[in-house]
Design a protein around this motif. Sequence first.
Motif, PDB file in Angstrom:
ATOM      1  N   UNK A   1       0.839  -1.206   0.000  1.00 36.78           N
ATOM      2  CA  UNK A   1       0.000   0.000   0.000  1.00 36.78           C
ATOM      3  C   UNK A   1       0.874   1.256   0.000  1.00 36.78           C
ATOM      4  N   UNK A   2       1.927   1.247   0.807  1.00 37.11           N
ATOM      5  CA  UNK A   2       2.791   2.427   0.885  1.00 37.11           C
ATOM      6  C   UNK A   2       3.580   2.649  -0.406  1.00 37.11           C
ATOM      7  N   UNK A   3       4.116   1.575  -0.979  1.00 43.02           N
ATOM      8  CA  UNK A   3       4.879   1.724  -2.225  1.00 43.02           C
ATOM      9  C   UNK A   3       3.958   2.191  -3.355  1.00 43.02           C
ATOM     10  N   UNK A   4       2.727   1.716  -3.357  1.00 44.42           N
ATOM     11  CA  UNK A   4       1.751   2.131  -4.376  1.00 44.42           C
ATOM     12  C   UNK A   4       1.466   3.630  -4.261  1.00 44.42           C
ATOM     13  N   UNK A   5       1.242   4.104  -3.054  1.00 46.04           N
ATOM     14  CA  UNK A   5       0.971   5.534  -2.878  1.00 46.04           C
ATOM     15  C   UNK A   5       2.189   6.393  -3.184  1.00 46.04           C
ATOM     16  N   UNK A   6       3.374   5.905  -2.849  1.00 44.19           N
ATOM     17  CA  UNK A   6       4.594   6.677  -3.139  1.00 44.19           C
ATOM     18  C   UNK A   6       4.793   6.786  -4.652  1.00 44.19           C
ATOM     19  N   UNK A   7       4.559   5.694  -5.379  1.00 48.67           N
ATOM     20  CA  UNK A   7       4.668   5.741  -6.843  1.00 48.67           C
ATOM     21  C   UNK A   7       3.698   6.778  -7.400  1.00 48.67           C
ATOM     22  N   UNK A   8       2.464   6.741  -6.913  1.00 45.73           N
ATOM     23  CA  UNK A   8       1.443   7.678  -7.400  1.00 45.73           C
ATOM     24  C   UNK A   8       1.818   9.115  -7.058  1.00 45.73           C
ATOM     25  N   UNK A   9       2.359   9.324  -5.860  1.00 45.54           N
ATOM     26  CA  UNK A   9       2.723  10.687  -5.437  1.00 45.54           C
ATOM     27  C   UNK A   9       3.850  11.234  -6.311  1.00 45.54           C
ATOM     28  N   UNK A  10       4.860  10.401  -6.606  1.00 40.19           N
ATOM     29  CA  UNK A  10       5.972  10.864  -7.458  1.00 40.19           C
ATOM     30  C   UNK A  10       5.493  11.131  -8.879  1.00 40.19           C
ATOM     31  N   UNK A  11       4.612  10.274  -9.371  1.00 38.31           N
ATOM     32  CA  UNK A  11       4.069  10.469 -10.719  1.00 38.31           C
ATOM     33  C   UNK A  11       3.275  11.778 -10.775  1.00 38.31           C
ATOM     34  N   UNK A  12       2.439  11.998  -9.770  1.00 36.16           N
ATOM     35  CA  UNK A  12       1.609  13.206  -9.774  1.00 36.16           C
ATOM     36  C   UNK A  12       2.457  14.481  -9.645  1.00 36.16           C
ATOM     37  N   UNK A  13       3.489  14.412  -8.796  1.00 35.56           N
ATOM     38  CA  UNK A  13       4.291  15.615  -8.536  1.00 35.56           C
ATOM     39  C   UNK A  13       5.172  15.987  -9.722  1.00 35.56           C
ATOM     40  N   UNK A  14       5.724  14.998 -10.417  1.00 42.80           N
ATOM     41  CA  UNK A  14       6.722  15.294 -11.454  1.00 42.80           C
ATOM     42  C   UNK A  14       6.317  14.818 -12.848  1.00 42.80           C
ATOM     43  N   UNK A  15       5.240  14.056 -12.917  1.00 43.05           N
ATOM     44  CA  UNK A  15       4.808  13.453 -14.179  1.00 43.05           C
ATOM     45  C   UNK A  15       5.944  12.693 -14.874  1.00 43.05           C
ATOM     46  N   UNK A  16       6.727  11.973 -14.078  1.00 44.80           N
ATOM     47  CA  UNK A  16       7.770  11.140 -14.669  1.00 44.80           C
ATOM     48  C   UNK A  16       7.124  10.115 -15.592  1.00 44.80           C
ATOM     49  N   UNK A  17       7.884   9.671 -16.599  1.00 42.51           N
ATOM     50  CA  UNK A  17       7.351   8.695 -17.557  1.00 42.51           C
ATOM     51  C   UNK A  17       6.995   7.379 -16.861  1.00 42.51           C
ATOM     52  N   UNK A  18       7.875   6.941 -15.964  1.00 46.91           N
ATOM     53  CA  UNK A  18       7.632   5.672 -15.245  1.00 46.91           C
ATOM     54  C   UNK A  18       8.277   5.789 -13.878  1.00 46.91           C
ATOM     55  N   UNK A  19       7.580   5.367 -12.866  1.00 43.49           N
ATOM     56  CA  UNK A  19       8.168   5.359 -11.524  1.00 43.49           C
ATOM     57  C   UNK A  19       7.652   4.125 -10.782  1.00 43.49           C
ATOM     58  N   UNK A  20       8.579   3.368 -10.220  1.00 45.15           N
ATOM     59  CA  UNK A  20       8.123   2.174  -9.515  1.00 45.15           C
ATOM     60  C   UNK A  20       9.241   1.431  -8.814  1.00 45.15           C
ATOM     61  N   UNK A  21       8.853   0.325  -8.212  1.00 43.34           N
ATOM     62  CA  UNK A  21       9.762  -0.439  -7.363  1.00 43.34           C
ATOM     63  C   UNK A  21       9.960  -1.841  -7.930  1.00 43.34           C
ATOM     64  N   UNK A  22      11.193  -2.342  -7.821  1.00 39.52           N
ATOM     65  CA  UNK A  22      11.494  -3.754  -8.079  1.00 39.52           C
ATOM     66  C   UNK A  22      11.979  -4.359  -6.762  1.00 39.52           C
ATOM     67  N   UNK A  23      11.278  -5.395  -6.313  1.00 39.05           N
ATOM     68  CA  UNK A  23      11.576  -5.981  -5.012  1.00 39.05           C
ATOM     69  C   UNK A  23      12.457  -7.214  -5.131  1.00 39.05           C
TER      70      UNK A  23
END
Length: 161
Positions: free
Chosen positions: A36-58
Amino acid sequence: MAESLTLPQTTHRAEIYSALLPQIDSLIESESDLTANLANISAALKEAFNFFWVGFYLTKEGQLVLGPFQGPIACTRIPFHKGVCGASYTRKETIIVPDVEAFPGHIACSSASKSEIVLPIFHRNGTVAMVLDVDSDLLNDFSEVDAEWLNRMIRLIERKL
Ligand code: SME
């Protein structure tokens, strides 16, 4: 938890990160679920900077496995020795790639991705729990400003691992 982000009207990245980090902190502080936290962080970074892709590899099953992200569909599994993500995992370092085509072994999940930054996120015992990968469709889009602020943000995740 606030339901929306409040972001300054500027393109100055340090100012945006500075406004965003406390909001990410309060977004995740009372939630214990990592996905849940990683999902919200990805969304927050995307919304703030409109990066092309932002996400986590575990780190899972001896490789890096796609986790929460925002952007186009992406490669699901990355061996530890492959790509920028694998290099960041292996070297335990933040890696900025100004031109992905000039990085030997870069994995092109999308031909639109031109530059990227990957940061390792650590367990308390010093092993790498995951990497944060941020891709841009512009060449040379990441600097030490992104490295510094994203590393500060990652500390917020590491506190909860
Ligand atoms: N480019 C990355 C792979 C992940 S995607 O870009 C989302 C790499 O070389 O590790």
